[in-house]
Write a protein that holds these residues in place. Structure first.
Motif, PDB file in Angstrom:
ATOM      1  N   PHE A   3       0.820  -1.210   0.000  1.00 19.21           N
ATOM      2  CA  PHE A   3       0.000   0.000   0.000  1.00 19.21           C
ATOM      3  C   PHE A   3       0.857   1.265   0.000  1.00 19.21           C
ATOM      4  CE2 PHE A   3      -2.176   3.273   2.570  1.00 19.21           C
ATOM      5  CZ  PHE A   3      -3.245   3.532   1.713  1.00 19.21           C
ATOM      6  N   PHE A   4       2.033   1.210   0.627  1.00 19.15           N
ATOM      7  CA  PHE A   4       2.893   2.392   0.740  1.00 19.15           C
ATOM      8  C   PHE A   4       3.262   2.954  -0.630  1.00 19.15           C
ATOM      9  CE2 PHE A   4       7.111   4.328   0.821  1.00 19.15           C
ATOM     10  CZ  PHE A   4       6.947   5.302   1.786  1.00 19.15           C
ATOM     11  N   TYR A   5       3.562   2.079  -1.582  1.00 18.20           N
ATOM     12  CA  TYR A   5       3.962   2.541  -2.909  1.00 18.20           C
ATOM     13  C   TYR A   5       2.827   3.294  -3.597  1.00 18.20           C
ATOM     14  CZ  TYR A   5       7.675  -0.892  -2.138  1.00 18.20           C
ATOM     15  OH  TYR A   5       8.712  -1.607  -1.620  1.00 18.20           O
ATOM     16  N   PHE A   6       1.613   2.732  -3.500  1.00 17.69           N
ATOM     17  CA  PHE A   6       0.457   3.404  -4.090  1.00 17.69           C
ATOM     18  C   PHE A   6       0.187   4.733  -3.400  1.00 17.69           C
ATOM     19  CE2 PHE A   6      -0.585  -1.045  -5.288  1.00 17.69           C
ATOM     20  CZ  PHE A   6      -0.734  -0.856  -6.662  1.00 17.69           C
ATOM     21  N   LEU A   7       0.349   4.753  -2.068  1.00 15.96           N
ATOM     22  CA  LEU A   7       0.112   5.981  -1.310  1.00 15.96           C
ATOM     23  C   LEU A   7       1.081   7.083  -1.736  1.00 15.96           C
ATOM     24  CD1 LEU A   7      -1.408   7.380   1.026  1.00 15.96           C
ATOM     25  CD2 LEU A   7       0.354   6.497   2.576  1.00 15.96           C
ATOM     26  N   LEU A   8       2.364   6.739  -1.868  1.00 14.99           N
ATOM     27  CA  LEU A   8       3.367   7.716  -2.265  1.00 14.99           C
ATOM     28  C   LEU A   8       3.129   8.199  -3.694  1.00 14.99           C
ATOM     29  CD1 LEU A   8       5.984   9.223  -1.570  1.00 14.99           C
ATOM     30  CD2 LEU A   8       7.269   7.235  -2.370  1.00 14.99           C
ATOM     31  N   PHE A   9       2.843   7.262  -4.598  1.00 17.18           N
ATOM     32  CA  PHE A   9       2.582   7.633  -5.987  1.00 17.18           C
ATOM     33  C   PHE A   9       1.340   8.513  -6.093  1.00 17.18           C
ATOM     34  CE2 PHE A   9       1.132   7.060 -10.342  1.00 17.18           C
ATOM     35  CZ  PHE A   9       2.307   7.087 -11.074  1.00 17.18           C
ATOM     36  N   GLY A  10       0.298   8.150  -5.345  1.00 14.96           N
ATOM     37  CA  GLY A  10      -0.944   8.923  -5.362  1.00 14.96           C
ATOM     38  C   GLY A  10      -0.757  10.317  -4.795  1.00 14.96           C
ATOM     39  N   ALA A  11       0.033  10.417  -3.724  1.00 17.29           N
ATOM     40  CA  ALA A  11       0.269  11.723  -3.108  1.00 17.29           C
ATOM     41  C   ALA A  11       1.031  12.645  -4.061  1.00 17.29           C
ATOM     42  CB  ALA A  11       1.048  11.550  -1.801  1.00 17.29           C
ATOM     43  N   LEU A  12       2.057  12.111  -4.714  1.00 20.13           N
ATOM     44  CA  LEU A  12       2.818  12.910  -5.680  1.00 20.13           C
ATOM     45  C   LEU A  12       1.947  13.315  -6.869  1.00 20.13           C
ATOM     46  CD1 LEU A  12       6.218  10.972  -5.716  1.00 20.13           C
ATOM     47  CD2 LEU A  12       5.826  13.270  -4.838  1.00 20.13           C
ATOM     48  N   SER A  13       1.104  12.394  -7.330  1.00 15.93           N
ATOM     49  CA  SER A  13       0.202  12.704  -8.448  1.00 15.93           C
ATOM     50  C   SER A  13      -0.741  13.834  -8.081  1.00 15.93           C
ATOM     51  CB  SER A  13      -0.603  11.468  -8.849  1.00 15.93           C
ATOM     52  OG  SER A  13       0.232  10.412  -9.244  1.00 15.93           O
ATOM     53  N   ALA A  14      -1.265  13.793  -6.853  1.00 17.32           N
ATOM     54  CA  ALA A  14      -2.201  14.826  -6.399  1.00 17.32           C
ATOM     55  C   ALA A  14      -1.520  16.186  -6.325  1.00 17.32           C
ATOM     56  CB  ALA A  14      -2.775  14.442  -5.034  1.00 17.32           C
ATOM     57  N   VAL A  15      -0.270  16.210  -5.845  1.00 18.25           N
ATOM     58  CA  VAL A  15       0.457  17.482  -5.733  1.00 18.25           C
ATOM     59  C   VAL A  15       0.754  18.052  -7.120  1.00 18.25           C
ATOM     60  CG1 VAL A  15       2.575  18.586  -4.931  1.00 18.25           C
ATOM     61  CG2 VAL A  15       1.451  16.875  -3.499  1.00 18.25           C
ATOM     62  N   VAL A  16       1.189  17.182  -8.059  1.00 20.65           N
ATOM     63  CA  VAL A  16       1.464  17.646  -9.427  1.00 20.65           C
ATOM     64  C   VAL A  16       0.197  18.207 -10.060  1.00 20.65           C
ATOM     65  CG1 VAL A  16       2.114  16.931 -11.753  1.00 20.65           C
ATOM     66  CG2 VAL A  16       3.407  16.099  -9.796  1.00 20.65           C
ATOM     67  N   ALA A  17      -0.915  17.480  -9.917  1.00 24.11           N
ATOM     68  CA  ALA A  17      -2.184  17.935 -10.487  1.00 24.11           C
ATOM     69  C   ALA A  17      -2.617  19.260  -9.866  1.00 24.11           C
ATOM     70  CB  ALA A  17      -3.260  16.869 -10.276  1.00 24.11           C
ATOM     71  N   ALA A  18      -2.445  19.380  -8.546  1.00 27.05           N
ATOM     72  CA  ALA A  18      -2.829  20.620  -7.867  1.00 27.05           C
ATOM     73  C   ALA A  18      -1.981  21.798  -8.348  1.00 27.05           C
ATOM     74  CB  ALA A  18      -2.696  20.442  -6.357  1.00 27.05           C
ATOM     75  N   LEU A  19      -0.682  21.571  -8.518  1.00 28.30           N
ATOM     76  CA  LEU A  19       0.199  22.644  -8.991  1.00 28.30           C
ATOM     77  C   LEU A  19      -0.194  23.116 -10.383  1.00 28.30           C
ATOM     78  CD1 LEU A  19       3.818  21.604  -7.875  1.00 28.30           C
ATOM     79  CD2 LEU A  19       2.596  23.697  -7.252  1.00 28.30           C
ATOM     80  N   GLU A  20      -0.499  22.162 -11.252  1.00 29.08           N
ATOM     81  CA  GLU A  20      -0.835  22.514 -12.631  1.00 29.08           C
ATOM     82  C   GLU A  20      -2.203  23.180 -12.729  1.00 29.08           C
ATOM     83  OE1 GLU A  20       1.018  22.160 -15.655  1.00 29.08           O
ATOM     84  OE2 GLU A  20       2.520  22.092 -14.070  1.00 29.08           O
ATOM     85  N   LEU A  21      -3.188  22.654 -12.009  1.00 24.92           N
ATOM     86  CA  LEU A  21      -4.544  23.182 -12.096  1.00 24.92           C
ATOM     87  C   LEU A  21      -4.719  24.508 -11.369  1.00 24.92           C
ATOM     88  CD1 LEU A  21      -6.570  19.858 -11.598  1.00 24.92           C
ATOM     89  CD2 LEU A  21      -6.183  21.102 -13.732  1.00 24.92           C
ATOM     90  N   SER A  22      -3.852  24.765 -10.379  1.00 19.47           N
ATOM     91  CA  SER A  22      -4.000  25.992  -9.580  1.00 19.47           C
ATOM     92  C   SER A  22      -3.276  27.187 -10.185  1.00 19.47           C
ATOM     93  CB  SER A  22      -3.483  25.755  -8.156  1.00 19.47           C
ATOM     94  OG  SER A  22      -2.080  25.492  -8.171  1.00 19.47           O
ATOM     95  N   LYS A  23      -2.616  26.982 -11.337  1.00 19.01           N
ATOM     96  CA  LYS A  23      -1.912  28.101 -11.960  1.00 19.01           C
ATOM     97  C   LYS A  23      -2.917  29.154 -12.433  1.00 19.01           C
ATOM     98  CE  LYS A  23       2.275  25.765 -13.575  1.00 19.01           C
ATOM     99  NZ  LYS A  23       3.063  25.330 -14.753  1.00 19.01           N
ATOM    100  N   ASN A  24      -2.672  30.398 -12.055  1.00 20.34           N
ATOM    101  CA  ASN A  24      -3.511  31.488 -12.511  1.00 20.34           C
ATOM    102  C   ASN A  24      -2.744  32.353 -13.502  1.00 20.34           C
ATOM    103  OD1 ASN A  24      -1.752  33.097 -10.901  1.00 20.34           O
ATOM    104  ND2 ASN A  24      -3.073  32.776  -9.104  1.00 20.34           N
ATOM    105  N   ASN A  25      -3.332  33.435 -13.904  1.00 21.55           N
ATOM    106  CA  ASN A  25      -2.682  34.307 -14.891  1.00 21.55           C
ATOM    107  C   ASN A  25      -1.345  34.830 -14.412  1.00 21.55           C
ATOM    108  OD1 ASN A  25      -4.716  34.047 -16.776  1.00 21.55           O
ATOM    109  ND2 ASN A  25      -5.889  35.778 -15.976  1.00 21.55           N
ATOM    110  N   LYS A  26      -1.219  35.009 -13.096  1.00 20.31           N
ATOM    111  CA  LYS A  26       0.037  35.514 -12.542  1.00 20.31           C
ATOM    112  C   LYS A  26       1.154  34.492 -12.683  1.00 20.31           C
ATOM    113  CE  LYS A  26       1.927  37.559  -8.305  1.00 20.31           C
ATOM    114  NZ  LYS A  26       1.661  37.901  -6.885  1.00 20.31           N
TER     115      LYS A  26
END
Length: 461
Positions: A3-26
């Motif tokens: 489970f640890f591997y999936f948890l780590l992969f999922g956490a990194l995926s969520a952070v990458v997605a959040a960084l990309e989706l949260s980009k604003n005009n600035k």
């Protein structure tokens, strides 16, 4: 899989997605449609080139072992590759400035395709030739494409800030998403479909051929210094003068060699570090996790470079310090966590801790690549860009060859400690680069003027 591997992969995926989706005009750099077409063309070709490279990486050692070669023979083949990159690659890469960067990129494709073809033959001499060709191709990959991009970007009159956008996207795709997809495709070809360990090399050759066709159809040629009276020896001398006369270029070369040397050493060390007692670990999944961490770093770097502050020279000091600390974890865990003496089984607590640290290091790698590209575009003179960039790879290749030759001579903790020291030195040198960069500006042509004056001195006697 635990489970640890999936948890780590999922956490990194969520952070990458959040960084990309949260980009604003600035956080975004506003560009023109003409530039976007240019950028997308380069990103497509760069992704194909990196797919050709990433498909091969996980299976080189495995293929050699399947052919029955010993660990010592395989080590010599790897040393031949790095040695070729240092010797022949430097010469071939330097020719790009005079003969043309587009031609050099096509040469990369042809050379790497031939290298892939040699993998069909279980003959040591043929495989040795393949490693030599692969070493030459590696030098071209990490110099000719970037040199073409910077020159073409400037020739077309695009804004300088837009260059950092291309760099960050190239690393996000080429060193992140493409690496993950290539790993999964290689696994599909070898394990699921049962085509054998040579199949990824055939697939790599196909991607390289497609990329070469697009280059031939869509790229224009550009040069560094194409003077007819400037031979290869004069180019080398000019590059040496540039490095010696401009401390910023010399510091940049030292920083690059220290970081990349530590990075390539890490590539050889992470497997025995995570499985010291032959623990069963999912190598492919961990590799994909590392690449996801690298994507996170490149996504973060795109935000940093889009902002006016902090400058790249400033935040890279922090990146080097964090990367040095992350590679100290194998030493720290040895001191504070009791080692397991059980052979096989699942990863130990020490391994889990180190895996998190290694992901942090890979995130630093993701920030490093677009940032060092941006600094190279600012400080390296256009006339000898490919030559100087390949000069930077000479100490790197010497270092990696020495490490490969002595990899069994030192405990793994000593090797990680050495890498941490190198990264700490890189942080100090980065501090010095920042101080100089904030000082009085020198003219980009200063080194060429100095070179011409030096050449003219005998005529004044």
């Amino acid at each position: 899989m635990e489970f640890f591997y999936f948890l780590l992969f999922g956490a990194l995926s969520a952070v990458v997605a959040a960084l990309e989706l949260s980009k604003n005009n600035k956080d975004r750099i506003h560009t023109s449609s003409v530039f976007n077409d240019f950028k997308n063309n380069y990103l497509l070709i760069y992704s194909l080139m990196m797919a050709g490279d990433w498909l091969q990486g996980p299976y080189v050692y495995y293929l050699y072992s399947q052919y029955g070669f010993s660990k010592g023979d395989i080590g010599q083949l790897f040393i031949a590759g790095f040695g070729s990159s240092m010797l022949f690659g430097t010469v071939v890469g330097s020719l790009a400035d005079k003969q043309g960067r587009k031609r050099a990129c096509i040469t990369y494709c042809i050379t790497y395709i031939l290298s892939c073809f040699t993998k069909h033959f279980p003959d040591y001499k043929v495989l040795l030739l393949g490693r030599i060709l692969g070493g030459i191709a590696t030098s071209l990959l990490f110099s000719a494409f970037e040199s073409w991009l910077v020159a073409e970007h400037n020739k077309r009159g695009f804004e300088q800030q837009w260059l950092s956008l291309t760099f960050s996207k190239a690393i996000f795709l080429g060193n992140g998403l493409i690496a993950i997809v290539a790993g999964l495709l290689g696994n599909l070809l070898v394990d699921t479909l049962g085509f054998g360990p040579v199949a990824p090399f055939d697939a790599a050759a196909c991607f390289l051929a497609i990329g070469m066709a697009i280059i031939l159809a869509s790229w224009s040629e550009n040069y560094g210094d194409s003077s007819e009276n400037k031979n290869l020896l004069t180019q080398f001398r000019g590059a040496a003068v540039a490095i010696a006369s401009d401390e910023k270029i010399a510091l940049l070369g030292a920083i690059q060699s220290l970081f990349e040397g530590s990075m390539y050493t890490f590539v050889f060390l992470w497997t025995p570090a995570l499985s010291p007692n032959d623990e069963e670990i999912p190598h492919g999944f961990i590799f994909a996790t590392f690449m996801l961490a690298s994507m996170l770093g490149s996504s973060f770097a795109s935000r940093l470079m889009a902002a006016s502050s902090p400058k790249v020279e400033s935040y890279m000091q922090i990146v080097f310090v964090v990367s040095a600390a992350s590679l100290l974890l194998p030493i720290v865990t040895t001191l504070f966590i009791a080692p397991s003496n059980v052979k096989g089984g699942s990863m130990s607590l020490s391994g889990y801790t180190q895996l998190i640290g290694f992901c942090i290091f890979e995130a630093c790698v993701g920030i490093f690549w677009p940032s060092i590209m941006k600094m190279r575009s600012q400080y390296i003179p256009e006339e000898a860009r490919s030559t100087i960039m390949n000069f930077f790879r000479i100490p790197l290749n010497i270092f990696v060859c020495v490490v490969l030759y002595n990899v069994d001579a030192f405990p793994i903790t000593i090797m990680f400690g050495m890498c941490s020291i190198f990264l700490s030195v890189a942080a100090v040198l980065q501090r010095r680069l920042m101080v100089i960069a904030d000082g009085p500006k020198s003219k980009p042509e200063e080194w060429t003027t100095h070179e011409r004056d030096t050449e003219a001195e005998p005529l004044n006697d």
